[in-house]
Write a protein that holds these residues in place. Structure first.
Motif, PDB file in Angstrom:
ATOM      1  N   THR A  41      18.993 -12.485  -2.194  1.00  0.00           N
ATOM      2  CA  THR A  41      18.190 -11.393  -2.889  1.00  0.00           C
ATOM      3  C   THR A  41      16.928 -12.429  -3.394  1.00  0.00           C
ATOM      4  O   THR A  41      15.895 -11.756  -3.472  1.00  0.00           O
ATOM      5  N   GLY A  42      17.284 -13.755  -3.773  1.00  0.00           N
ATOM      6  CA  GLY A  42      16.092 -14.531  -4.195  1.00  0.00           C
ATOM      7  C   GLY A  42      14.896 -14.694  -2.909  1.00  0.00           C
ATOM      8  O   GLY A  42      13.675 -14.358  -3.524  1.00  0.00           O
ATOM      9  N   ARG A  43      15.317 -14.556  -1.897  1.00  0.00           N
ATOM     10  CA  ARG A  43      14.154 -14.547  -0.654  1.00  0.00           C
ATOM     11  C   ARG A  43      13.606 -13.356  -0.653  1.00  0.00           C
ATOM     12  O   ARG A  43      12.502 -13.314  -0.434  1.00  0.00           O
ATOM     13  N   VAL A  44      14.327 -12.110  -0.902  1.00  0.00           N
ATOM     14  CA  VAL A  44      13.420 -10.894  -0.989  1.00  0.00           C
ATOM     15  C   VAL A  44      12.542 -10.982  -2.071  1.00  0.00           C
ATOM     16  O   VAL A  44      11.462 -10.520  -1.826  1.00  0.00           O
ATOM     17  N   LEU A  45      13.035 -11.212  -3.436  1.00  0.00           N
ATOM     18  CA  LEU A  45      12.226 -11.066  -4.556  1.00  0.00           C
ATOM     19  C   LEU A  45      10.975 -12.131  -4.247  1.00  0.00           C
ATOM     20  O   LEU A  45       9.825 -11.905  -4.824  1.00  0.00           O
ATOM     21  N   ASP A  46      11.078 -13.229  -3.440  1.00  0.00           N
ATOM     22  CA  ASP A  46      10.083 -14.205  -3.407  1.00  0.00           C
ATOM     23  C   ASP A  46       8.928 -13.671  -2.512  1.00  0.00           C
ATOM     24  O   ASP A  46       7.802 -13.871  -2.685  1.00  0.00           O
ATOM     25  N   ALA A  47       9.372 -12.837  -1.232  1.00  0.00           N
ATOM     26  CA  ALA A  47       8.495 -12.250  -0.460  1.00  0.00           C
ATOM     27  C   ALA A  47       7.777 -11.189  -1.096  1.00  0.00           C
ATOM     28  O   ALA A  47       6.585 -10.985  -0.836  1.00  0.00           O
ATOM     29  N   ALA A  48       8.425 -10.459  -1.930  1.00  0.00           N
ATOM     30  CA  ALA A  48       7.716  -9.316  -2.591  1.00  0.00           C
ATOM     31  C   ALA A  48       6.659 -10.190  -3.458  1.00  0.00           C
ATOM     32  O   ALA A  48       5.545  -9.609  -3.673  1.00  0.00           O
ATOM     33  N   ARG A  49       6.996 -11.221  -4.266  1.00  0.00           N
ATOM     34  CA  ARG A  49       5.699 -11.978  -5.250  1.00  0.00           C
ATOM     35  C   ARG A  49       4.734 -12.292  -4.058  1.00  0.00           C
ATOM     36  O   ARG A  49       3.714 -12.308  -4.556  1.00  0.00           O
TER      37      ARG A  49
ATOM     38  N   LEU B 203       3.819  -7.570  -5.010  1.00  0.00           N
ATOM     39  CA  LEU B 203       4.582  -6.514  -5.526  1.00  0.00           C
ATOM     40  C   LEU B 203       5.521  -6.830  -6.625  1.00  0.00           C
ATOM     41  O   LEU B 203       6.150  -7.884  -6.540  1.00  0.00           O
ATOM     42  N   PRO B 204       5.614  -6.078  -7.746  1.00  0.00           N
ATOM     43  CA  PRO B 204       6.581  -6.329  -8.808  1.00  0.00           C
ATOM     44  C   PRO B 204       7.775  -6.010  -8.203  1.00  0.00           C
ATOM     45  O   PRO B 204       8.004  -5.460  -7.188  1.00  0.00           O
ATOM     46  N   VAL B 205       8.675  -6.631  -9.237  1.00  0.00           N
ATOM     47  CA  VAL B 205      10.221  -6.274  -8.546  1.00  0.00           C
ATOM     48  C   VAL B 205      11.225  -5.945  -9.529  1.00  0.00           C
ATOM     49  O   VAL B 205      10.954  -5.789 -10.711  1.00  0.00           O
ATOM     50  N   LYS B 206      12.167  -5.358  -9.053  1.00  0.00           N
ATOM     51  CA  LYS B 206      13.244  -4.489  -9.822  1.00  0.00           C
ATOM     52  C   LYS B 206      14.576  -5.028  -9.136  1.00  0.00           C
ATOM     53  O   LYS B 206      14.433  -5.673  -8.081  1.00  0.00           O
ATOM     54  N   LEU B 207      15.663  -4.991  -9.721  1.00  0.00           N
ATOM     55  CA  LEU B 207      17.060  -5.289  -9.111  1.00  0.00           C
ATOM     56  C   LEU B 207      18.161  -4.730  -9.322  1.00  0.00           C
ATOM     57  O   LEU B 207      18.247  -4.203 -10.813  1.00  0.00           O
ATOM     58  N   HIS B 208      18.793  -4.001  -8.485  1.00  0.00           N
ATOM     59  CA  HIS B 208      20.264  -3.697  -8.779  1.00  0.00           C
ATOM     60  C   HIS B 208      21.108  -4.908  -9.000  1.00  0.00           C
ATOM     61  O   HIS B 208      21.199  -5.612  -8.016  1.00  0.00           O
ATOM     62  N   ALA B 209      21.570  -4.844 -10.217  1.00  0.00           N
ATOM     63  CA  ALA B 209      22.267  -6.189 -10.674  1.00  0.00           C
ATOM     64  C   ALA B 209      23.514  -5.741 -11.564  1.00  0.00           C
ATOM     65  O   ALA B 209      23.625  -4.977 -12.435  1.00  0.00           O
ATOM     66  N   GLU B 210      24.377  -6.832 -11.482  1.00  0.00           N
ATOM     67  CA  GLU B 210      25.817  -6.767 -12.192  1.00  0.00           C
ATOM     68  C   GLU B 210      26.117  -5.195 -12.389  1.00  0.00           C
ATOM     69  O   GLU B 210      26.767  -4.744 -13.332  1.00  0.00           O
TER      70      GLU B 210
ATOM     71  N   GLY C 235       0.765  -1.117  -0.097  1.00  0.00           N
ATOM     72  CA  GLY C 235      -0.077   0.073   0.018  1.00  0.00           C
ATOM     73  C   GLY C 235       0.698   1.225  -0.192  1.00  0.00           C
ATOM     74  O   GLY C 235       0.327   2.396  -0.203  1.00  0.00           O
ATOM     75  N   LEU C 236       1.910   1.354   0.306  1.00  0.00           N
ATOM     76  CA  LEU C 236       3.013   2.252   0.150  1.00  0.00           C
ATOM     77  C   LEU C 236       4.245   2.142  -0.746  1.00  0.00           C
ATOM     78  O   LEU C 236       4.339   3.051  -1.246  1.00  0.00           O
ATOM     79  N   ALA C 237       4.468   1.138  -1.190  1.00  0.00           N
ATOM     80  CA  ALA C 237       5.320   0.948  -2.122  1.00  0.00           C
ATOM     81  C   ALA C 237       4.792   0.029  -3.528  1.00  0.00           C
ATOM     82  O   ALA C 237       3.925  -0.684  -3.220  1.00  0.00           O
ATOM     83  N   ASP C 238       5.262   0.599  -4.563  1.00  0.00           N
ATOM     84  CA  ASP C 238       4.574  -0.018  -5.688  1.00  0.00           C
ATOM     85  C   ASP C 238       5.635  -1.010  -6.149  1.00  0.00           C
ATOM     86  O   ASP C 238       5.191  -1.708  -7.311  1.00  0.00           O
ATOM     87  N   ALA C 239       6.773  -1.349  -5.755  1.00  0.00           N
ATOM     88  CA  ALA C 239       7.454  -2.377  -6.031  1.00  0.00           C
ATOM     89  C   ALA C 239       8.822  -2.654  -5.198  1.00  0.00           C
ATOM     90  O   ALA C 239       8.697  -1.831  -4.093  1.00  0.00           O
ATOM     91  N   VAL C 240       9.424  -3.755  -5.199  1.00  0.00           N
ATOM     92  CA  VAL C 240      10.155  -4.006  -4.189  1.00  0.00           C
ATOM     93  C   VAL C 240      11.837  -4.180  -5.163  1.00  0.00           C
ATOM     94  O   VAL C 240      11.754  -4.819  -6.081  1.00  0.00           O
TER      95      VAL C 240
END
Ligand code: DI6
Ligand code: FE
Length: 396
Positions: A216-224, A228-235, A197-202
């Motif tokens: 990171t996978g655990r965080v993205l899984d919790a977002a799912r 909540l849709p996800v984005k990632l700082h990667a590479e 309700g406050l964030a539009d993505a994780v």
């Protein structure tokens, strides 16, 4: 309420290129685009009419990756670095990401808004109408929520669309030193549910100095699980295949990507994940490893460009400068650069249906420019030719 912009050259970004329409007209009705096309086919309209004097109109610009909300700055740290101080000396002097965390924790929500407004105003002055803002300098549940609320409340202060992103997994706060998994559990079990309700993505920082792909996978899984849709700082600094991991979660975007490889590009293309390039961070950190733009082109991965506005690695509030840097440093074409801050920026925020092109039914967010050709927006360094900004059909 109807309003019409006439006598303009349109770069609509519809289709594959700039979508140019000479002698164009844009009509807004109740904030949405009711017509965009040649004057000869324009409907009769009532309401205000704005003569653009032959100027160019693009979609309002989209900055799809920022850390705009934070307290303090790190100019002192930068001065120390230029005087030859080592990373360790700076850390011992209280510098680095933890210094921004401390300042942000100490700030009230109102302080954060006040500190962010001048940065926001600089972006808006260059035609930005939509901005993504990440948390990630609070690193407690309460402080991350405070950052998200501050980001959202900027929408009430200026004519701008804000998309807040929870970046709880940005850095390990000192009180969790040696207990990264416990901190990740705080993010997955408490922060993410609380941010609904406050964030539009994780988002998360998947990096040697951030969080492992497994964490990171655990965080993205919790977002799912939280929907909540996800984005990632990667590479950004090393090749951990965070971009492929993000794609496996159907991420809206993977960002930075200097060390991405062909497998990452293939995975991103298949998932429709946007490659967000951040030339300001590349420049400021004097990186030498270029993002694999040719692979993104070959596999048709959409490329967006953003400021990454943050006090540590990209202290910029100029999206126009990023256009130039994306071209000079990464060799993006004019069309790629401009699509990167419009149609593909929209897609990186899950707003492809709403903004990013000048097309029937979308929000009427426009930038009117005093330029001779669209290439001028990419060519100039530190020059702002904005004539007028339009948000939801309102001139501002
Ligand atoms: N990547 C970066 O380069 C920044 N955050 C991130 O995820 C660093 C942010 C800072 O130093 O304040
Ligand atoms: Fe960032």
């Amino acid at each position: 309420m109807e309003r019409t912009w006439t006598n303009a050259r349109l770069a609509t970004m519809a289709g594959d290129g700039l979508g140019v329409i000479e002698d164009g007209v844009v009509v807004s009705r109740d904030g949405r685009i009711a017509y965009a096309g040649p004057r000869t086919e324009a409907p009769e309209t009532s309401g205000d009419s704005v003569d653009c004097g032959g100027r160019w109109i693009t979609p309002g610009l989209i900055d799809c990756h920022t850390h705009l909300v934070h307290a303090g700055d790190r100019s002192g740290e930068w001065a120390m670095r230029l005087d030859g101080a080592s990373y360790e000396e700076i850390a011992r002097a209280g510098g680095g990401i933890v210094s921004t965390m401390r300042a942000t924790r100490a700030a009230s929500e109102a302080d954060l808004v006040a500190a962010a407004l001048p940065r926001l105003d600089a972006l808006l002055a260059e035609g930005v109408t939509t901005i993504e803002i990440k948390s990630g300098y609070g690193l407690t549940v309460a402080d991350e929520l405070k950052m998200l609320r501050a980001a959202r409340s900027l929408e009430g202060q200026r004519r701008v669309r804000v998309k807040p992103t929870l970046l709880g997994a940005h850095a390990l706060p000192p009180e969790y030193a040696g207990r990264a998994d416990d901190y990740v559990a705080l993010v997955t079990d408490e922060m993410i549910p609380a941010a609904r309700g406050l964030a539009d993505a994780v988002d998360a920082f998947c990096e040697g100095i951030g969080f492992t792909p497994e964490q990171t996978g655990r965080v993205l899984d919790a977002a799912r699980r939280a929907g909540l849709p996800v984005k990632l700082h990667a590479e950004q600094l090393s090749a951990l295949h965070g971009a492929s991991l993000a794609a496996s979660f159907g991420a809206l975007s993977a960002d930075h990507l200097e060390y991405a490889d062909e497998a990452d590009a293939v995975a991103m293309a298949a998932a429709g994940t946007v490659a967000v390039l951040l030339p300001g961070a590349f420049y400021f950190m004097r990186e030498t490893k270029l993002p694999p733009v040719n692979l993104f082109r070959a596999h048709r991965v959409p490329i967006a460009i953003a400021t990454d506005c943050n006090p540590g690695t990209s202290p910029t509030t100029s999206l126009l400068l990023m256009l130039n840097m994306a071209a000079t440093l990464f060799r993006l074409t004019v069309t790629e650069a401009l699509r990167g801050v419009t149609v593909h920026g929209a897609r990186a925020l899950g707003l492809a249906e709403e903004i990013g092109t000048i097309e029937l039914g979308k929000a009427c967010d426009l930038a009117v420019w005093d330029i001779s050709e669209p290439a001028e927006l990419v060519y100039r360094i530190g020059f702002n030719p904005l004539h007028l900004r339009v948000k939801d059909g309102e001139c501002c």
